[in-house]
Design a protein around this motif. Structure first.
Motif, PDB file in Angstrom:
ATOM      1  N   ILE A 156      -2.432  15.183  -1.618  1.00  0.00           N
ATOM      2  CA  ILE A 156      -1.596  14.124  -1.053  1.00  0.00           C
ATOM      3  C   ILE A 156      -1.302  14.489   0.400  1.00  0.00           C
ATOM      4  O   ILE A 156      -0.637  15.487   0.650  1.00  0.00           O
ATOM      5  N   PRO A 157      -1.782  13.735   1.384  1.00  0.00           N
ATOM      6  CA  PRO A 157      -1.476  14.068   2.782  1.00  0.00           C
ATOM      7  C   PRO A 157       0.031  14.057   3.058  1.00  0.00           C
ATOM      8  O   PRO A 157       0.735  13.115   2.684  1.00  0.00           O
ATOM      9  N   PHE A 182       1.135   4.202  -2.803  1.00  0.00           N
ATOM     10  CA  PHE A 182       0.986   5.621  -2.474  1.00  0.00           C
ATOM     11  C   PHE A 182       2.195   6.415  -2.962  1.00  0.00           C
ATOM     12  O   PHE A 182       2.066   7.553  -3.422  1.00  0.00           O
ATOM     13  N   GLU A 194       4.082   6.151   3.283  1.00  0.00           N
ATOM     14  CA  GLU A 194       3.291   5.218   4.068  1.00  0.00           C
ATOM     15  C   GLU A 194       1.957   5.011   3.354  1.00  0.00           C
ATOM     16  O   GLU A 194       1.666   5.676   2.369  1.00  0.00           O
ATOM     17  N   ALA A 195       1.176   4.109   3.872  1.00  0.00           N
ATOM     18  CA  ALA A 195      -0.143   3.882   3.289  1.00  0.00           C
ATOM     19  C   ALA A 195      -1.022   5.092   3.595  1.00  0.00           C
ATOM     20  O   ALA A 195      -1.431   5.299   4.734  1.00  0.00           O
ATOM     21  N   GLY A 196      -1.286   5.925   2.597  1.00  0.00           N
ATOM     22  CA  GLY A 196      -2.195   7.047   2.773  1.00  0.00           C
ATOM     23  C   GLY A 196      -1.545   8.385   3.060  1.00  0.00           C
ATOM     24  O   GLY A 196      -2.237   9.401   3.154  1.00  0.00           O
ATOM     25  N   ARG A 197      -0.203   8.455   3.188  1.00  0.00           N
ATOM     26  CA  ARG A 197       0.418   9.755   3.435  1.00  0.00           C
ATOM     27  C   ARG A 197       1.924   9.697   3.161  1.00  0.00           C
ATOM     28  O   ARG A 197       2.528   8.621   3.076  1.00  0.00           O
ATOM     29  N   ASP A 217       0.831  -1.206   0.000  1.00  0.00           N
ATOM     30  CA  ASP A 217       0.000   0.000   0.000  1.00  0.00           C
ATOM     31  C   ASP A 217       0.866   1.257   0.000  1.00  0.00           C
ATOM     32  O   ASP A 217       0.561   2.240  -0.668  1.00  0.00           O
TER      33      ASP A 217
END
Length: 368
Positions: free
Chosen positions: A314-315, A283, A358-361, A279
Motif C-alpha cells: 500500500i503506497p 483505496f 487518496e486514489a492510489g495511496r 476511488d
C-alpha cells in the motif's frame, strides 16, 4: 453479569456535597452495589459518558483511594464500560470491541523491574496483538520499570495491574489498544482555582442564564464553557440550594466544560478525514487489510511507514507540509494482524497528524 462478582464496597465519606469527584464516587458506589439493576448501571454509564474522557480519570481516582492496586475489579470494569461508551459516542465501534475483547482472553504475568516494552512483549504472546505505546510519550516511558503479578485473569485486568503503579492506562483507536499516561488520556482531576477575575466573570454569567434576551443567555453560556475547569468550583457553589431544574442545568455545564477541556486525544474531529472521491474510498477500504510488523528498536516514523507500505503493498507518503519532527519521530511498534489504516492512524493521530486516503495511496498530513 457483574453483580455476582461484587464485594461490598466501602468508600470514604463525601468531602463536599456537589464536587465532581464526590458525585463520581457516589456513581461508583451505586454502580458496584449488588442491589443496582442492569438498567440503572447503564444509566450511570451514560451519565458519566456525558462528562467525556475526564470521567474515566475520576473513576480511577476513586479506585486509587478505595483499595490497593487501583481498586476492586468492579471499579475497573466500570471504568472500561465508560471507555466503551465514549468510543461508541464518537462512532468507534471497532475501538469499543477492542476493549471488550480484552475480557475474553485470559493471561498471567509475573515480572519485576522490566521495561514497558519487555512487559508488553510477554502479554503480546498471550493475546495482546495490537498493543501500541502512545507515540507522544514513548521516550518518556523508556526509563520506567514495571513489576506486576497476576496468576491468571482477563487480559484487561492484567493490563490494569501492570500499568496502575506508573499512572498509565489504555484506550483504543480502531482495533489498536493505545497505552498512555492517565493525564494524557483523561486530563487532570485536580481542582483548578481560576482567580478573582474569572470568578467574577463566571458568577456574572451564571446570573445571566435566565436573562430575557436570547443573545444574552447564549453569551453567558459561552462564557461559562470557555472559562474552562476553573469555572467548575464556581458552578458547584451555585448548586447549593438550587431548584432541581436549575441544578440539572448547572451540572450540564460542568459536563460540557470537562468534555471540552479534557478532549479525546485519540479521536479529535480533525483527524477523521473523509475520502474525496470514490476511488479514494475504494483505496481506503483496501487499506483495511491486515499487517504484522514489529520495530523493537526505535525507528523514524518515516522508516516505519515505508516498511508498512512495503509489507502491505500500500503506497504511503508524507505531505511536504508535515513537520519534520513528526516524520523523524523515533518510535517502536509491534502489532500482529492489524489493519494497515488503523496502525498508521494510531501512530500519527497522537502526534498531530492524520491519514488521508487518496486514489492510489495513503497520505499522512498535518491536522488543521
Amino acid at each position: 453479569m457483574i453483580a455476582s462478582l461484587l464485594p461490598a464496597l466501602t468508600l470514604s465519606a463525601f468531602l463536599f456535597q456537589d464536587g465532581v469527584q464526590e458525585r463520581v464516587r457516589s456513581d461508583v458506589a451505586n454502580y458496584t452495589s449488588p442491589r443496582t439493576s442492569a438498567d440503572d448501571r447503564s444509566r450511570i454509564v451514560d451519565r458519566l459518558v456525558a462528562m467525556g474522557p475526564a470521567a474515566v480519570g475520576y473513576i480511577q481516582r476513586v479506585g486509587d483511594s478505595s483499595a490497593p492496586e487501583g481498586g476492586f475489579q468492579p471499579i475497573r470494569f466500570f471504568a472500561n464500560e465508560v471507555k466503551i461508551g465514549l468510543l461508541r459516542r464518537v462512532g468507534d465501534e471497532r475501538g469499543a470491541q477492542a476493549i471488550r475483547k480484552l475480557r475474553t482472553m485470559n493471561a498471567s504475568i509475573q515480572i519485576s523491574d522490566l521495561s514497558l516494552e519487555s512487559a508488553l512483549d510477554k502479554l503480546r504472546r498471550q493475546g495482546l496483538s495490537t498493543g501500541l505505546v502512545n507515540p507522544v510519550e514513548q521516550e518518556s516511558f523508556s526509563a520506567l520499570r514495571f513489576s506486576a503479578r497476576s496468576p491468571g485473569e482477563d487480559l484487561g485486568y492484567v493490563l490494569d495491574r501492570l500499568l496502575w503503579r506508573q499512572g498509565l492506562d489504555y484506550y483504543a483507536r480502531g482495533s489498536i489498544i493505545v497505552i498512555a499516561s492517565r493525564s494524557w488520556l483523561w486530563g487532570s482531576t485536580s481542582p483548578v482555582n481560576g482567580g478573582p477575575e474569572l470568578q467574577s466573570r463566571v458568577e456574572k454569567s451564571i446570573g445571566q442564564l435566565d436573562a430575557d434576551l436570547v443573545d444574552r443567555r447564549t453569551e453567558a453560556e459561552q462564557t461559562i464553557v470557555d472559562a474552562g475547569t476553573g469555572a467548575i468550583p464556581i458552578l458547584e457553589k451555585a448548586l447549593t440550594g438550587a431548584a432541581p431544574a436549575r441544578r440539572q442545568r448547572l451540572l450540564a455545564f460542568v459536563n460540557r466544560i470537562l468534555d471540552r477541556h479534557a478532549p479525546d486525544r485519540l479521536h479529535p474531529a480533525d483527524a477523521d478525514l473523509v475520502p474525496a472521491s470514490e476511488d479514494a474510498r475504494d483505496f481506503a477500504r483496501a487499506a483495511r487489510e491486515t499487517i504484522s510488523i514489529s520495530f523493537i528498536r526505535p525507528a523514524a516514523l518515516s522508516e516505519i511507514a515505508a516498511r508498512i507500505a512495503e509489507f502491505g503493498e500500500i503506497p504511503v507518503a508524507f505531505d511536504p507540509a508535515l513537520a519534520a519532527a513528526i516524520r523523524d519521530r523515533r518510535l517502536t511498534l509491534a502489532v500482529d494482524r492489524a489493519p494497515i489504516f488503523e496502525v498508521l492512524e494510531a501512530l500519527v493521530v497522537p502526534l498531530g497528524a492524520a491519514v488521508q486516503a487518496e486514489a492510489g495511496r495513503l497520505l499522512i498530513v498535518p491536522r488543521r
